[in-house]
Design a protein around this motif. Structure first.
Motif, short mmCIF file in Angstrom:
data_model
loop_
_atom_site.label_atom_id
_atom_site.label_comp_id
_atom_site.label_asym_id
_atom_site.label_seq_id
_atom_site.Cartn_x
_atom_site.Cartn_y
_atom_site.Cartn_z
N MET A 1 63.56 39.03 44.18
CA MET A 1 62.08 38.91 44.17
C MET A 1 61.41 39.29 42.85
SD MET A 1 61.63 36.57 46.71
CE MET A 1 59.67 36.53 46.65
N SER A 2 60.19 38.82 42.37
CA SER A 2 59.58 39.44 41.23
C SER A 2 58.47 40.28 41.30
CB SER A 2 59.13 38.04 40.53
OG SER A 2 58.36 38.36 39.21
N LEU A 3 58.51 41.14 40.39
CA LEU A 3 57.41 42.09 40.53
C LEU A 3 56.25 41.58 39.65
CD1 LEU A 3 59.47 45.50 39.74
CD2 LEU A 3 58.03 45.13 41.73
N ALA A 4 56.19 40.36 39.45
CA ALA A 4 55.05 39.71 38.44
C ALA A 4 53.86 39.59 39.30
CB ALA A 4 55.70 38.39 38.00
N ILE A 5 52.72 40.12 38.68
CA ILE A 5 51.38 39.69 39.26
C ILE A 5 50.58 39.10 38.15
CG2 ILE A 5 51.34 41.73 40.76
CD1 ILE A 5 49.88 43.40 38.62
N THR A 6 51.24 38.46 37.22
CA THR A 6 50.65 37.46 36.11
C THR A 6 49.82 36.44 36.75
OG1 THR A 6 52.48 38.16 34.58
CG2 THR A 6 51.00 36.22 34.06
N GLY A 7 48.60 36.41 36.18
CA GLY A 7 47.69 35.21 36.81
C GLY A 7 46.96 35.29 38.25
N LYS A 8 47.57 36.38 38.74
CA LYS A 8 46.97 36.87 40.10
C LYS A 8 45.41 37.47 39.63
CE LYS A 8 50.28 35.38 42.84
NZ LYS A 8 50.36 34.52 43.73
N THR A 9 44.56 37.21 40.82
CA THR A 9 43.18 37.77 40.78
C THR A 9 43.23 38.84 41.58
OG1 THR A 9 42.01 35.94 40.23
CG2 THR A 9 40.96 37.64 41.05
N ALA A 10 43.19 40.33 41.09
CA ALA A 10 42.83 41.51 41.77
C ALA A 10 41.43 42.19 41.59
CB ALA A 10 44.05 42.27 41.14
N ILE A 11 41.20 42.59 42.95
CA ILE A 11 40.18 43.51 42.92
C ILE A 11 40.42 44.84 43.13
CG2 ILE A 11 38.03 44.39 44.41
CD1 ILE A 11 37.78 41.53 45.12
N VAL A 12 40.01 46.05 42.25
CA VAL A 12 40.24 47.22 42.36
C VAL A 12 39.09 48.25 42.18
CG1 VAL A 12 41.44 48.96 41.08
CG2 VAL A 12 42.35 46.83 40.70
N THR A 13 38.98 48.85 43.46
CA THR A 13 37.84 49.77 43.46
C THR A 13 38.07 51.09 42.88
OG1 THR A 13 38.51 50.65 45.66
CG2 THR A 13 37.22 48.30 45.60
N GLY A 14 37.07 51.63 42.67
CA GLY A 14 37.18 52.95 41.99
C GLY A 14 37.83 53.10 40.67
N ALA A 15 37.46 51.93 39.92
CA ALA A 15 38.22 51.71 38.87
C ALA A 15 37.67 52.23 37.44
CB ALA A 15 38.22 49.95 38.61
N ALA A 16 36.60 53.12 37.62
CA ALA A 16 36.04 53.79 36.41
C ALA A 16 36.81 55.23 36.34
CB ALA A 16 34.56 53.85 36.56
N SER A 17 37.69 55.71 37.07
CA SER A 17 38.19 57.03 36.80
C SER A 17 39.34 57.07 37.48
CB SER A 17 37.27 58.20 37.11
OG SER A 17 36.93 57.94 38.70
N SER A 18 40.12 57.96 37.01
CA SER A 18 41.58 58.64 37.88
C SER A 18 42.43 57.56 38.34
CB SER A 18 40.71 59.21 39.10
OG SER A 18 42.02 60.24 39.48
N LEU A 19 42.85 57.48 39.64
CA LEU A 19 43.83 56.62 40.08
C LEU A 19 43.50 55.14 39.95
CD1 LEU A 19 44.97 58.56 43.26
CD2 LEU A 19 45.89 58.90 40.82
N GLY A 20 42.05 54.86 40.48
CA GLY A 20 41.86 53.49 40.11
C GLY A 20 41.78 53.08 38.78
N LEU A 21 41.36 53.77 37.82
CA LEU A 21 41.27 53.59 36.50
C LEU A 21 42.84 53.04 35.91
CD1 LEU A 21 40.20 53.15 33.65
CD2 LEU A 21 40.10 55.56 33.37
N ALA A 22 43.74 53.91 36.32
CA ALA A 22 45.15 53.71 35.92
C ALA A 22 45.61 52.42 36.56
CB ALA A 22 46.02 55.08 36.25
N ILE A 23 45.32 52.14 37.87
CA ILE A 23 45.79 50.94 38.48
C ILE A 23 45.11 49.75 37.74
CG2 ILE A 23 45.80 49.65 40.53
CD1 ILE A 23 45.73 52.36 42.04
N ALA A 24 43.95 49.74 37.77
CA ALA A 24 43.25 48.71 36.88
C ALA A 24 43.83 48.27 35.46
CB ALA A 24 41.80 48.85 36.66
N ARG A 25 44.09 49.46 34.73
CA ARG A 25 44.64 49.16 33.27
C ARG A 25 46.08 48.70 33.39
NH1 ARG A 25 43.11 55.15 30.33
NH2 ARG A 25 40.98 54.36 29.54
N HIS A 26 46.85 49.25 34.37
CA HIS A 26 48.04 48.70 34.64
C HIS A 26 48.21 46.96 35.06
CE1 HIS A 26 52.64 49.09 35.64
NE2 HIS A 26 52.03 48.38 36.60
#
Length: 269
Positions: A1-26
């Motif tokens: 199975m694929s790890l791809a999330i291309t084209g998926k819409t994701a909501i990431v909370t806490g995205a301005a700093s720390s762990l949330g920021l790293a997740i959002a950027r990734h």
């Protein structure tokens, strides 16, 4: 199975700093369309403003997600911007140290409100939206969405001074498992990532006050270091992707082995 999330819409909370920021950027780097949410509007703009302009892959939403109206508006931002929502990552965290002997402290209620209830309510609202999308599109088979909650090994490791945080994390982990069972029939997966020895915002603040804790944390981590937030994001991507299509209700630990150690360094009899 694929790890791809291309084209998926994701909501990431806490995205301005720390762990949330790293997740959002990734997620953005992996081709996802990301709604970055945080209470800190100025920092959101500083981190993602350029990507959010000119119909880019990012939308920004600044509000206190402890308010129900804010949650509804966050979902509307995702739908208006990208047409649907496929992934929710509850990465917003609050940490307040407390005195376990102080019955007047309101730290527990604060931790439960921010680290449990906000993410749980948003997950419920997002799941309803995922179900509505599938009904509208006539999708009778296949996964409808994935929810990932960022937690901590504090849920099962008691320490002085973090009574309320530990209780809130334990409650969040149980909410993850319970919601996973409740949403399984709707083809929505719910999992968690419990971290420790990762350079979160709260750990950064703690080390500024007591740099000596760094050596203690490293000594108590079998892999012998504190990980940057970027080492957490691959696990979050996995749990959000088709590769984890048969994984739900799990709390995956990312802590360099710290949770394996007995802090009492004598034989157990």
């Amino acid at each position: 199975m694929s790890l791809a999330i291309t084209g998926k819409t994701a909501i990431v909370t806490g995205a301005a700093s720390s762990l949330g920021l790293a997740i959002a950027r990734h997620f953005i780097d992996r081709g996802a369309l990301v709604v970055c949410s945080d209470i800190d509007e100025e920092r959101l703009e500083a981190e993602f403003g350029d990507l959010a302009r000119h119909d880019g892959p990012v939308r920004l939403f600044a509000a206190d997600l402890c308010e129900k109206l804010s949650m509804a508006n966050l979902l509307s931002t995702a739908i208006d911007g990208f047409g649907q929502v496929d992934i929710l990552v509850n990465a917003a965290r609050m940490f307040v140290p407390d005195d376990p002997l102080d019955p007047a402290s309101d730290a527990l209620m604060t931790m439960l409100r921010h680290n449990l209830m906000a993410g749980l309510k948003l997950s419920q609202m997002t799941a309803r939206r995922m179900i509505q999308q599938a009904e509208r599109e006539g999708r009778e088979h296949g996964e409808l969405g994935a929810i990932v909650n960022v937690s901590s090994v504090a849920a099962r490791r008691a320490q002085p001074g973090i009574l309320s945080y530990s209780i809130a994390c334990a409650a969040q982990d149980q909410a993850t498992r319970s919601l996973a069972v409740a949403l399984a029939a709707h083809r929505i997966r719910v999992n968690g990532v419990a971290f420790a020895s990762v350079m979160s915002g709260s750990l950064q603040g703690a080390l500024k006050e007591n740099e000596g804790w760094r050596d203690e944390i490293v000594a108590g981590t079998p892999l012998g270091r504190i990980a940057p937030p970027t080492e957490l994001v691959e696990t979050v991507q996995y749990l959000s992707s088709p590769a984890a299509s048969f994984v739900t209700g799990q709390i995956v630990t990312v802590d360099g082995g710290r949770d394996l150690l007995d802090p009492v360094r004598v034989p157990a009899y």
